[in-house]
Design a protein around this motif. Structure first.
Motif, PDB file in Angstrom:
ATOM      1  N   SER A  34       1.022  -1.180  -0.062  1.00 41.72           N
ATOM      2  CA  SER A  34       0.146   0.366  -0.236  1.00 41.72           C
ATOM      3  C   SER A  34       0.876   1.235  -0.026  1.00 41.72           C
ATOM      4  O   SER A  34       1.696   0.692   0.563  1.00 41.72           O
ATOM      5  CB  SER A  34      -1.195   0.051   1.114  1.00 41.72           C
ATOM      6  N   ILE A  35       0.167   2.324  -0.533  1.00 40.36           N
ATOM      7  CA  ILE A  35       0.771   3.935  -0.762  1.00 40.36           C
ATOM      8  C   ILE A  35       0.140   4.024  -0.095  1.00 40.36           C
ATOM      9  O   ILE A  35      -1.524   4.442  -0.725  1.00 40.36           O
ATOM     10  CB  ILE A  35       1.567   4.147  -1.641  1.00 40.36           C
ATOM     11  N   ALA A  36       0.192   5.864   0.619  1.00 45.59           N
ATOM     12  CA  ALA A  36      -1.553   6.654   0.452  1.00 45.59           C
ATOM     13  C   ALA A  36      -0.463   7.421   0.786  1.00 45.59           C
ATOM     14  O   ALA A  36       1.045   7.823   1.646  1.00 45.59           O
ATOM     15  CB  ALA A  36      -2.054   6.584   2.094  1.00 45.59           C
ATOM     16  N   LEU A  37      -1.135   8.613   0.197  1.00 47.56           N
ATOM     17  CA  LEU A  37      -0.752  10.171   0.893  1.00 47.56           C
ATOM     18  C   LEU A  37      -1.119  10.767   2.251  1.00 47.56           C
ATOM     19  O   LEU A  37      -2.713  10.596   1.964  1.00 47.56           O
ATOM     20  CB  LEU A  37      -1.280  11.116  -0.702  1.00 47.56           C
ATOM     21  N   LEU A  38      -0.440  11.258   2.508  1.00 48.40           N
ATOM     22  CA  LEU A  38      -1.178  12.276   4.085  1.00 48.40           C
ATOM     23  C   LEU A  38      -0.768  13.350   3.825  1.00 48.40           C
ATOM     24  O   LEU A  38      -1.766  14.406   4.652  1.00 48.40           O
ATOM     25  CB  LEU A  38       0.793  12.198   4.823  1.00 48.40           C
ATOM     26  N   VAL A  39      -0.323  14.134   3.029  1.00 43.95           N
ATOM     27  CA  VAL A  39       0.072  15.644   3.232  1.00 43.95           C
ATOM     28  C   VAL A  39       0.442  16.471   1.696  1.00 43.95           C
ATOM     29  O   VAL A  39       2.009  15.687   1.319  1.00 43.95           O
ATOM     30  CB  VAL A  39       1.124  16.537   4.191  1.00 43.95           C
ATOM     31  N   LEU A  40       0.290  16.909   0.624  1.00 48.65           N
ATOM     32  CA  LEU A  40       0.583  17.089  -0.125  1.00 48.65           C
ATOM     33  C   LEU A  40       1.075  19.447   0.364  1.00 48.65           C
ATOM     34  O   LEU A  40      -0.824  19.644   0.794  1.00 48.65           O
ATOM     35  CB  LEU A  40      -0.345  17.687  -1.416  1.00 48.65           C
ATOM     36  N   ASN A  41       1.518  19.402  -0.221  1.00 44.98           N
ATOM     37  CA  ASN A  41       1.683  21.249  -0.207  1.00 44.98           C
ATOM     38  C   ASN A  41       0.412  22.291  -0.974  1.00 44.98           C
ATOM     39  O   ASN A  41       0.737  23.255  -0.836  1.00 44.98           O
ATOM     40  CB  ASN A  41       3.417  21.980  -0.067  1.00 44.98           C
ATOM     41  N   GLN A  42       0.443  21.233  -1.918  1.00 47.13           N
ATOM     42  CA  GLN A  42      -0.372  22.289  -2.916  1.00 47.13           C
ATOM     43  C   GLN A  42      -1.513  22.854  -2.740  1.00 47.13           C
ATOM     44  O   GLN A  42      -2.436  21.736  -1.802  1.00 47.13           O
ATOM     45  CB  GLN A  42      -0.539  21.519  -4.238  1.00 47.13           C
ATOM     46  N   PRO A  43      -2.485  23.919  -2.177  1.00 52.45           N
ATOM     47  CA  PRO A  43      -3.467  24.367  -1.569  1.00 52.45           C
ATOM     48  C   PRO A  43      -4.338  23.924  -2.788  1.00 52.45           C
ATOM     49  O   PRO A  43      -4.127  23.743  -3.574  1.00 52.45           O
ATOM     50  CB  PRO A  43      -3.873  25.880  -1.470  1.00 52.45           C
ATOM     51  N   PRO A  44      -5.930  23.139  -2.172  1.00 54.35           N
ATOM     52  CA  PRO A  44      -6.902  23.353  -2.267  1.00 54.35           C
ATOM     53  C   PRO A  44      -7.479  23.781  -3.116  1.00 54.35           C
ATOM     54  O   PRO A  44      -6.903  25.821  -3.433  1.00 54.35           O
ATOM     55  CB  PRO A  44      -8.026  22.513  -1.462  1.00 54.35           C
ATOM     56  N   CYS A  45      -8.157  23.931  -3.894  1.00 53.48           N
ATOM     57  CA  CYS A  45      -8.653  24.381  -5.450  1.00 53.48           C
ATOM     58  C   CYS A  45      -7.356  25.879  -6.309  1.00 53.48           C
ATOM     59  O   CYS A  45      -7.615  27.208  -6.705  1.00 53.48           O
ATOM     60  CB  CYS A  45      -9.975  25.617  -4.422  1.00 53.48           C
ATOM     61  N   THR A  46      -6.482  25.383  -6.362  1.00 49.52           N
ATOM     62  CA  THR A  46      -5.593  26.517  -6.888  1.00 49.52           C
ATOM     63  C   THR A  46      -5.093  25.165  -7.994  1.00 49.52           C
ATOM     64  O   THR A  46      -4.596  23.815  -7.514  1.00 49.52           O
ATOM     65  CB  THR A  46      -4.349  26.842  -6.608  1.00 49.52           C
ATOM     66  N   VAL A  47      -4.174  25.979  -8.709  1.00 47.30           N
ATOM     67  CA  VAL A  47      -3.962  25.320 -10.119  1.00 47.30           C
ATOM     68  C   VAL A  47      -1.877  25.513 -10.646  1.00 47.30           C
ATOM     69  O   VAL A  47      -1.150  26.635 -10.318  1.00 47.30           O
ATOM     70  CB  VAL A  47      -3.932  25.586 -11.498  1.00 47.30           C
ATOM     71  N   PRO A  48      -1.816  24.539 -10.272  1.00 46.25           N
ATOM     72  CA  PRO A  48       0.220  24.647  -9.762  1.00 46.25           C
ATOM     73  C   PRO A  48       0.580  25.160 -11.139  1.00 46.25           C
ATOM     74  O   PRO A  48       0.095  25.197 -12.257  1.00 46.25           O
ATOM     75  CB  PRO A  48       0.713  22.779 -10.008  1.00 46.25           C
ATOM     76  N   ASN A  49       1.865  25.782 -11.480  1.00 45.90           N
ATOM     77  CA  ASN A  49       2.017  26.194 -12.589  1.00 45.90           C
ATOM     78  C   ASN A  49       4.537  26.131 -12.591  1.00 45.90           C
ATOM     79  O   ASN A  49       4.206  24.899 -11.621  1.00 45.90           O
ATOM     80  CB  ASN A  49       2.162  28.805 -12.573  1.00 45.90           C
ATOM     81  N   SER A  50       4.295  26.705 -13.050  1.00 44.48           N
ATOM     82  CA  SER A  50       5.843  25.830 -13.679  1.00 44.48           C
ATOM     83  C   SER A  50       6.592  25.388 -12.814  1.00 44.48           C
ATOM     84  O   SER A  50       8.050  25.384 -12.637  1.00 44.48           O
ATOM     85  CB  SER A  50       6.012  26.684 -15.167  1.00 44.48           C
ATOM     86  N   GLN A  51       6.211  27.122 -11.867  1.00 40.34           N
ATOM     87  CA  GLN A  51       7.315  27.221 -10.572  1.00 40.34           C
ATOM     88  C   GLN A  51       7.159  26.290  -9.466  1.00 40.34           C
ATOM     89  O   GLN A  51       7.867  26.427  -8.469  1.00 40.34           O
ATOM     90  CB  GLN A  51       7.078  28.678 -10.303  1.00 40.34           C
ATOM     91  N   SER A  52       6.171  25.696  -9.123  1.00 40.72           N
ATOM     92  CA  SER A  52       5.069  25.200  -8.111  1.00 40.72           C
ATOM     93  C   SER A  52       6.508  23.954  -7.748  1.00 40.72           C
ATOM     94  O   SER A  52       7.169  23.059  -8.446  1.00 40.72           O
ATOM     95  CB  SER A  52       4.042  24.410  -8.533  1.00 40.72           C
TER      96      SER A  52
END
Length: 153
Positions: A34-52
């Motif tokens: 198994s593998i599960a995501l615990l935390v991701l630094n990308q805030p909800p409802c935002t689209v990442p960009n090339s600098q992310s």
């Protein structure tokens, strides 16, 4: 998000149950990968960009039956325009692992894949647990659900 939370809660409950075994009781080895995501630094409802730069914390478990002379790894991969393929660029998103169960943090700059014409939009990524089969080759033995980045309405 609900599936990720459910997977995370299940893994925590399983870890708590294993940790709470009475002294002298043999702990049962895990029988599933198994593998599960615990935390991701990308805030909800935002689209990442090339600098992310994605910074993610994942927890993984390698089943006791899994064996590999080449070892195991955890990686981040991005959905290609070919629905049968995911990819990344370079080794920064791949981490070799030696423990059968652990929590780790991966960092990956989107600039490495952003301009690639194969990168599907909206941006979608997965975290994989791999069994290495030969130098530069592996088999996916567990993955997270797709993480899709869209603007919220």
């Amino acid at each position: 998000m609900k599936k990720q939370l459910a997977a995370w809660l299940c893994s925590l409950m399983g870890a708590a149950l294993m940790a709470s075994a009475p002294v002298g009781t043999a702990r049962q080895e895990p029988d599933t990968n198994s593998i599960a995501l615990l935390v991701l630094n990308q805030p909800p409802c935002t689209v990442p960009n090339s600098q992310s730069v994605f910074k993610a914390k994942v927890v993984y478990t390698i089943a006791s039956r899994e064996q590999s002379e080449q070892g195991f790894a955890v990686s981040i991969k991005f959905q290609s325009t070919d629905p049968r393929m995911t990819f990344s660029s370079g080794q920064q998103g791949d981490i070799s692992v030696s423990s059968r169960h652990d929590t780790l943090t991966l960092e990956y700059p989107l600039a490495r894949v952003w301009a690639n014409p194969r990168l599907k939009r909206p941006l979608t990524c997965y975290f994989y647990l791999h069994r290495n089969t030969a130098p530069g080759r592996s088999t996916v033995i567990a993955r997270t659900p797709p993480i899709v980045f869209r603007e919220c309405l």
